[in-house]
Write a protein that holds these residues in place. Sequence first.
Motif, PDB file in Angstrom:
ATOM      1  N   MET A   1       0.845  -1.167   0.000  1.00  0.00           N
ATOM      2  CA  MET A   1       0.000   0.000   0.000  1.00  0.00           C
ATOM      3  C   MET A   1       0.894   1.235   0.000  1.00  0.00           C
ATOM      4  O   MET A   1       1.816   1.338   0.791  1.00  0.00           O
ATOM      5  N   LEU A   2       0.586   2.168  -0.884  1.00  0.00           N
ATOM      6  CA  LEU A   2       1.335   3.414  -0.970  1.00  0.00           C
ATOM      7  C   LEU A   2       0.540   4.507  -0.272  1.00  0.00           C
ATOM      8  O   LEU A   2      -0.603   4.768  -0.626  1.00  0.00           O
ATOM      9  N   SER A   3       1.157   5.116   0.734  1.00  0.00           N
ATOM     10  CA  SER A   3       0.513   6.174   1.511  1.00  0.00           C
ATOM     11  C   SER A   3       1.308   7.460   1.391  1.00  0.00           C
ATOM     12  O   SER A   3       2.535   7.437   1.284  1.00  0.00           O
ATOM     13  N   ILE A   4       0.591   8.563   1.420  1.00  0.00           N
ATOM     14  CA  ILE A   4       1.206   9.881   1.463  1.00  0.00           C
ATOM     15  C   ILE A   4       0.944  10.440   2.848  1.00  0.00           C
ATOM     16  O   ILE A   4      -0.177  10.356   3.357  1.00  0.00           O
ATOM     17  N   ILE A   5       1.972  11.027   3.453  1.00  0.00           N
ATOM     18  CA  ILE A   5       1.810  11.699   4.747  1.00  0.00           C
ATOM     19  C   ILE A   5       2.343  13.112   4.591  1.00  0.00           C
ATOM     20  O   ILE A   5       3.444  13.319   4.072  1.00  0.00           O
ATOM     21  N   VAL A   6       1.527  14.092   5.016  1.00  0.00           N
ATOM     22  CA  VAL A   6       1.875  15.489   4.758  1.00  0.00           C
ATOM     23  C   VAL A   6       1.068  16.406   5.663  1.00  0.00           C
ATOM     24  O   VAL A   6      -0.048  16.077   6.060  1.00  0.00           O
ATOM     25  N   PHE A  94       5.508   4.897   2.848  1.00  0.00           N
ATOM     26  CA  PHE A  94       5.092   6.290   3.000  1.00  0.00           C
ATOM     27  C   PHE A  94       5.898   7.211   2.096  1.00  0.00           C
ATOM     28  O   PHE A  94       7.130   7.187   2.115  1.00  0.00           O
ATOM     29  N   VAL A  95       5.198   8.041   1.329  1.00  0.00           N
ATOM     30  CA  VAL A  95       5.823   9.128   0.578  1.00  0.00           C
ATOM     31  C   VAL A  95       5.778  10.341   1.491  1.00  0.00           C
ATOM     32  O   VAL A  95       4.700  10.731   1.966  1.00  0.00           O
ATOM     33  N   ILE A  96       6.965  10.948   1.744  1.00  0.00           N
ATOM     34  CA  ILE A  96       7.042  12.030   2.736  1.00  0.00           C
ATOM     35  C   ILE A  96       7.462  13.375   2.137  1.00  0.00           C
ATOM     36  O   ILE A  96       7.730  14.320   2.868  1.00  0.00           O
TER      37      ILE A  96
END
Length: 162
Positions: A1-6, A94-96
């Motif tokens: 699963m690819l998640s973005i956190i921002v 996580f893409v940060i």
Amino acid sequence: MLSIIVAISENYAIGKNNDLLCRISADLKRFKALTTGHTVIMGRNTYLSLPNGALPNRRNIVVSRTMHDADDRIEIASSLEEAIQMCNDEDEVFVIGGAQIYKRAIGMADRLYITWIHHAFDDADVFFPEIEMEEWTEVSRERHAADERNEYDYSFVEYRRK
């Protein structure tokens, strides 16, 4: 699963002068709690903005075509797609940041962990891409008031792709 956190302000600002817009202690704690033990993918500028280099207790992948030999605590991928392929057997990645990585990742992401900062930063120079809200389902929201450790009101919101 690819998640973005921002963390995103009301006007979609996410940074200024290669740094965060503000320090919200609760957001930094949430970031650490969610990403520890997972892989984080970031662009070169985001990596260079980290005060102590690679984030501890996480696999750090930096997307860069110009970095070759750097900190032995990071891995380098030449594209976001290559970075994602390096994580095939992981349950959540996580893409940060930064803005260019977010722009490429948002169409591939399964989940968004957003800290909405209830303030507009007019002097920001880095922005998150517009979110097509009809593509997402809000699964949780926690609103918090500013206090002595958190300068602005903010909300933790999690979205999943429909």
